[in-house]
Design an enzyme around this catalytic site. Structure first.
Site, PDB file in Angstrom:
ATOM      1  N   GLU A  40       0.847  -1.197   0.000  1.00  0.00           N
ATOM      2  CA  GLU A  40       0.000   0.000   0.000  1.00  0.00           C
ATOM      3  C   GLU A  40       0.884   1.250   0.000  1.00  0.00           C
ATOM      4  OE1 GLU A  40      -3.814   1.651   2.586  1.00  0.00           O
ATOM      5  OE2 GLU A  40      -2.174   0.681   3.651  1.00  0.00           O
ATOM      6  N   LYS A 113     -10.167   0.669  -2.081  1.00  0.00           N
ATOM      7  CA  LYS A 113     -10.240   0.267  -0.673  1.00  0.00           C
ATOM      8  C   LYS A 113     -11.592   0.633  -0.067  1.00  0.00           C
ATOM      9  CE  LYS A 113      -7.516   0.771   3.605  1.00  0.00           C
ATOM     10  NZ  LYS A 113      -6.311   1.423   4.166  1.00  0.00           N
ATOM     11  N   CYS A 167      -4.926  -3.441   3.284  1.00  0.00           N
ATOM     12  CA  CYS A 167      -4.599  -3.062   4.656  1.00  0.00           C
ATOM     13  C   CYS A 167      -5.763  -3.224   5.636  1.00  0.00           C
ATOM     14  CB  CYS A 167      -4.053  -1.627   4.656  1.00  0.00           C
ATOM     15  SG  CYS A 167      -3.104  -1.203   6.148  1.00  0.00           S
TER      16      CYS A 167
END
Length: 282
Positions: A40, A113, A167
């Site tokens: 990321e 995301k 993440c």
């Protein structure tokens, strides 16, 4: 098929980060990896959240996407481009977006995301640091997966199904359940976990996602002290469908590699058919 997860300690210099990422991609390809994943925010970690607004790229434009496409084409690999700041319709918001490129340099998948991180971290000196990705990020809404084919895969077979996440998504098992319809063979989790949350939960969560979904997990991470003062946990790793950690890099830049084994995957799912036993949300 050999896969590789890249660990970085990204700085505030986009050009420097791109050069370092390209070097690590080349290292992974030279080791025989056919699928390579970056962490990321591999191209930039600024001093303030709003710094990334000036670097946001329109889809299929800009130096970050150009490097990713070019590296995939030059090395003839499948490349999961960590995450980049992608422009949105709102000039005060960017996407935290994973783009995937095929061996011809073509973009084949996109994931934005979904879950945005917020955390108040207590530091050793008694102060605290707050994180709130919602200040500048626009959350995604749709799970995404793609198929990757090894050179030896017969053309009539679909190859490996790869699910995408980023993440903080790791804490939300419902995303991975959605990705398992049909089942993924591999889940990618490009990340930049803080040192505190990573030390407590990183390996635990990665192994849990592998076990409950009976698939491989690759987690390229940021790992070290960054130019902006932030410290990330690192421990880039690849986990097998039984929850065994195959390779790990605790800290610093580098590459970890492992083989995807179709027989191992099939054996785990056959001897303990947990995916077939689901009753809620199946």
């Amino acid at each position: 098929m050999k896969i590789a997860a890249v660990q970085m300690v990204t700085s505030c210099s986009v050009q420097g980060n791109l050069e370092r990422a390209e070097s690590l991609i080349a290292e992974a390809a030279a080791a025989g990896a056919r699928l390579v994943a970056l962490p990321e925010n591999f191209a930039f970690m600024g001093r303030a959240d709003h710094d990334k607004l000036a670097l946001a790229e329109p889809l299929d434009q800009g130096p970050i996407q150009g490097m990713l496409s070019g590296a995939a084409r030059r090395h003839r690999i499948w490349l999961i481009g960590g995450s980049i700041p992608l422009a949105t319709d709102d000039p005060q918001r960017v996407g935290n977006t994973t783009l995937v490129y095929g061996p011809r340099g073509e973009r084949i998948a996109r994931y934005d995301k979904i879950h945005l991180f917020r955390y108040d971290e207590a530091l050793p000196d008694g102060t605290s640091r707050s994180y709130d990705e919602g200040v500048v990020l626009c959350a995604g809404a749709q799970p995404a997966a793609f198929h990757v084919r090894d050179e030896d895969t017969p053309p009539e077979t679909p190859g490996w199904r790869v699910g995408l996440s980023i993440c903080y998504d790791l804490r939300f098992p419902e995303l991975y359940r959605a990705l398992m319809q049909p089942p993924c063979d591999l889940i990618a989790v490009p990340s930049a976990f803080t040192y505190t949350t990573g030390r407590a939960h990183w390996e635990l969560l990665l192994r849990a996602r592998a076990v409950e979904n009976q698939c491989y997990v690759m987690a390229p991470a940021q790992g070290g002290v960054h130019e902006n003062g932030r410290r990330t946990w690192g421990h880039t790793m690849i986990v097998d469908p039984w929850g065994e950690v195959l390779q790990v890099l605790p800290e610093g830049e580098g590459v970890v590699c492992a083989e995807l084994d179709a027989q191992r995957l099939a054996t785990v799912r056959r001897t303990l058919p947990a995916l077939a036993h689901r009753r809620l949300g199946a």
